[in-house]
Write a protein that holds these residues in place. Structure first.
Motif, PDB file in Angstrom:
ATOM      1  N   GLY A  34      91.698  81.221 -12.871  1.00 50.62           N
ATOM      2  CA  GLY A  34      91.327  81.969 -11.679  1.00 50.62           C
ATOM      3  C   GLY A  34      90.645  83.294 -11.930  1.00 50.62           C
ATOM      4  N   CYS A  35      90.410  83.664 -13.197  1.00 50.21           N
ATOM      5  CA  CYS A  35      89.880  85.003 -13.458  1.00 50.21           C
ATOM      6  C   CYS A  35      88.425  85.167 -13.027  1.00 50.21           C
ATOM      7  N   LEU A  36      87.723  84.076 -12.706  1.00 57.64           N
ATOM      8  CA  LEU A  36      86.362  84.231 -12.185  1.00 57.64           C
ATOM      9  C   LEU A  36      86.355  85.012 -10.871  1.00 57.64           C
ATOM     10  N   ARG A  37      87.474  84.985 -10.170  1.00 54.75           N
ATOM     11  CA  ARG A  37      87.553  85.726  -8.909  1.00 54.75           C
ATOM     12  C   ARG A  37      87.559  87.241  -9.132  1.00 54.75           C
ATOM     13  N   GLU A  38      87.658  87.671 -10.379  1.00 55.13           N
ATOM     14  CA  GLU A  38      87.660  89.095 -10.690  1.00 55.13           C
ATOM     15  C   GLU A  38      86.265  89.652 -10.955  1.00 55.13           C
ATOM     16  N   TYR A  64      81.997  77.205  -9.218  1.00 56.62           N
ATOM     17  CA  TYR A  64      82.146  78.449  -9.968  1.00 56.62           C
ATOM     18  C   TYR A  64      81.132  79.514  -9.559  1.00 56.62           C
ATOM     19  N   THR A  67      82.224  80.980  -6.292  1.00 55.91           N
ATOM     20  CA  THR A  67      83.385  81.865  -6.470  1.00 55.91           C
ATOM     21  C   THR A  67      82.945  83.237  -6.971  1.00 55.91           C
ATOM     22  N   VAL A  68      82.089  83.248  -7.983  1.00 55.26           N
ATOM     23  CA  VAL A  68      81.621  84.515  -8.545  1.00 55.26           C
ATOM     24  C   VAL A  68      80.769  85.280  -7.535  1.00 55.26           C
ATOM     25  N   ARG A  70      80.847  85.156  -4.259  1.00 56.29           N
ATOM     26  CA  ARG A  70      81.708  85.723  -3.206  1.00 56.29           C
ATOM     27  C   ARG A  70      82.401  86.986  -3.702  1.00 56.29           C
ATOM     28  N   SER A  71      82.892  86.946  -4.919  1.00 62.22           N
ATOM     29  CA  SER A  71      83.599  88.099  -5.469  1.00 62.22           C
ATOM     30  C   SER A  71      82.665  89.302  -5.608  1.00 62.22           C
ATOM     31  N   CYS A 158      80.341  84.463 -17.861  1.00 68.43           N
ATOM     32  CA  CYS A 158      81.386  83.588 -17.334  1.00 68.43           C
ATOM     33  C   CYS A 158      81.122  82.160 -17.820  1.00 68.43           C
ATOM     34  N   ASP A 198      87.739  81.390 -17.823  1.00 68.30           N
ATOM     35  CA  ASP A 198      88.655  80.695 -16.928  1.00 68.30           C
ATOM     36  C   ASP A 198      88.831  79.253 -17.402  1.00 68.30           C
TER      37      ASP A 198
END
Length: 444
Positions: A34-38, A64, A67-68, A70-71, A158, A198
Motif C-alpha cells: 500500500g505504500c504507493l498511496r504515499e 497503480y 493510485t499514484v 490520486r495521491s 515506483c 509496494d
C-alpha cells in the motif's frame, strides 16, 4: 586471480594496489503493501508542484498509476502523464521522453512501471536538465562518457516489477539500434530521490515475468558477490579525490552484506513464486530481494553475465518472449538475456574466487558440504541450471535463436561493455568472450 576478501577486502593484496576505501550511495526508500498511496506526501516533501508522471501503455491500465496520480493530486500537485515509455528503451525513446520533460517545465518526476519506465524517467530528467546529444553521457567507449554536470530534479520511482532494482540505482539502460547493443548511463546524480516499493504489485505479474525478474535480481546479487573487490581494482580517479570514486567500484563489505541476503531470499522463494501464482508471500519476498540486490550492484557493479546480455538483447532476431511481455516485436527480456549466460560465466570465473562461488551457491540453497574447491564454478552453474529447469526457463542461447556461428558477433558487441566486463574476477578477451557465448548455447 585474487584471494577471497574476508573482512576488509584487502587480504593477500601486496600494498593494496587498488582502492583501499569504498563509498556507499543509497537513496531513501519505503517498502510495504500500500505504500504507493504515499506518493503525494513524498512529492510534497520534495517540493514538487508540477509533476511529470512516466509510465507505459501496459501499466497505465493497471490500478497503480491511478493510485499514484490520486495521491499526488490530493497533495496539491498538477500531474501530466507520459505513457509512451518503451518496454525496451532506445536512444530515440529516451530523447522523446526528454523532450516531454523539457517542454513540460516540471519541478519533479514520478515513474510508475518496470525498469524501462524508471530508466526512461532518469534519462528524461538528465537530458531535460542538461541538454546534449544522446551519446554525450553514454558509457565510454560506446559513448563519450561525460560526467553528469550536477543534481537533477526530484524523482520518485515506483517499481511495478520485481527484478531490475532501478528504483535504487543511478543507472539508465537503452538499446542503441544502430550499434545493435544495449548500453547505459551511470551517475550518482540519477539515483531517484525516493523509491516506493509496494509488494502488492506482484499480484498482477505473470509467472514468466516473475521468473525473468527474479533471475535478474539473482544475477545482480551473484555478480556483485563474485566481482573483483574494490581493493583489487585500479583507482579510477586521481589522488585522494574520493568524490570521483565510481559507483561500480567492486565488491565491498557493504555490497557483500546485501548480496548474501538477496541470494538467500531468492534461493528460498523464486521457484515457489513462479510455480505457485497464489503464493503472494514468495512473490513479495522476490520484490524485497530485488530492492536489496539493486542497492548491492549499484554500489559494487555487475560483471560478465550483464555485459554479455546487452549483445544478446541487441542482436535478437525472431524470438518472442512468453506471455506477460509485449508481443509486437522480437525481444529477449533482460533477466532472461542475463541468466542464460550465467552458468557458462561462473564455470569460467570459479577458479578466480572459489570460496566466493561456493558461498554463493550455498546461499542459493546448494548442498556444498562435499563440494571440491576446484569445482566451485561448476557448483554455482549447476544450481543455476537446476533453478532454470524448475521454472521451465529456456535452455540456453540456442532457445532464443542463437548458434555457435553467432558467438563472434555476440563477443564483438559485448566487448565494448568495459564498465562491467572489467569488474569480473578474471580478465577476458574477445576470443574468450566468444568461448563463453558458445558455452552458454545449451545446458541440458
Amino acid at each position: 586471480m585474487y584471494r577471497c576478501c574476508r573482512y576488509y577486502g584487502l587480504e593477500g593484496l601486496q600494498g593494496h594496489e587498488g582502492d583501499s576505501a569504498f563509498t556507499v550511495e543509497v537513496n531513501h526508500f519505503t517498502f510495504g503493501p500500500g505504500c504507493l498511496r504515499e506518493a503525494g506526501s513524498h512529492a510534497r516533501a520534495l517540493g514538487m508542484k508540477r509533476v511529470g508522471l512516466f509510465t507505459d501503455k501496459t501499466v497505465r491500465d493497471l490500478p497503480y498509476v491511478a493510485t499514484v496520480k490520486r495521491s499526488l493530486e490530493a497533495a496539491g500537485c498538477t500531474v501530466e502523464i507520459y505513457w509512451e515509455c518503451a518496454v525496451e528503451p532506445t536512444g530515440d525513446s529516451f530523447m522523446a521522453a526528454a523532450k516531454f520533460a523539457q517542454e513540460g517545465q516540471f519541478d519533479g518526476f514520478v515513474s510508475v512501471g518496470g525498469g524501462s519506465v524508471m530508466d526512461t524517467a532518469k534519462a528524461a530528467n538528465l537530458y531535460a536538465t542538461y541538454p546534449d546529444e544522446l551519446l554525450a553521457y553514454v558509457n565510454a567507449p560506446i559513448g563519450r562518457g561525460l560526467p553528469v554536470p550536477g543534481p537533477l530534479k526530484p524523482h520518485i520511482a515506483c517499481p511495478t516489477t520485481c527484478g531490475t532494482g532501478s528504483e535504487v540505482t543511478g543507472i539508465a539502460i537503452c538499446n542503441l539500434i544502430e550499434q545493435q547493443c544495449k548500453t547505459g548511463i551511470l551517475s550518482r546524480h540519477m539515483l531517484p530521490s525516493r523509491a516506493l516499493v509496494d509488494p502488492d504489485v506482484t499480484h498482477t505479474l505473470s509467472p514468466a515475468v516473475i521468473a525473468a525478474n527474479g533471475f535478474d535480481a539473482l544475477s545482480h546479487a551473484l555478480e556483485s558477490y563474485t566481482a573483483r573487490p574494490h581493493s583489487a581494482k585500479a583507482k579510477m580517479y586521481e589522488g585522494s579525490d574520493g568524490a570521483k570514486r565510481p559507483m561500480n567500484q567492486g565488491a565491498n563489505l557493504w555490497s557483500d552484506m546485501g548480496a548474501r541476503e538477496s541470494l538467500r531470499i531468492i534461493g528460498q522463494n523464486l521457484v515457489r513464486a513462479v510455480n505457485d501464482p497464489a503464493d503472494q508471500q514468495a512473490k513479495g519476498a522476490i520484490m524485497y530481494s530485488a530492492l536489496i540486490a539493486g542497492m548491492t550492484f549499484s554500489n559494487a557493479g555487475c560483471h560478465l553475465p550483464h555485459g554479455m546480455s546487452y549483445a544478446v538483447s541487441g542482436l535478437v532476431r525472431d524470438f518472442k518472449p512468453p506471455l506477460g511481455y509485449p508481443q509486437e516485436q522480437p525481444m529477449v527480456p533482460h533477466g532472461m538475456s542475463v541468466v542464460l549466460n550465467a552458468p557458462s560465466v561462473y564455470r569460467f570465473t570459479g577458479e578466480a574466487a572459489p570460496e566466493r562461488h561456493l558461498e554463493a551457491a550455498q546461499f542459493l540453497g546448494a548442498n556444498t558440504k562435499d563440494a571440491n574447491i576446484k569445482d566451485a564454478g561448476e557448483t554455482v552453474a549447476s544450481k543455476l541450471i537446476e533453478m532454470m529447469r524448475a521454472v521451465n526457463f529456456p535452455n540456453g542461447l540456442n532457445a532464443v535463436g542463437y548458434t555457435d556461428a553467432d558467438a563472434e558477433s555476440l563477443a564483438e558487441r559485448a566487448f565494448p561493455q568495459q564498465r562491467v566486463i572489467k569488474n569480473a574476477p578474471r580478465d577476458v578477451t574477445k576470443s574468450s568472450l566468444a568461448e563463453l557465448f558458445k558455452g552458454a548455447m545449451k545446458y541440458w
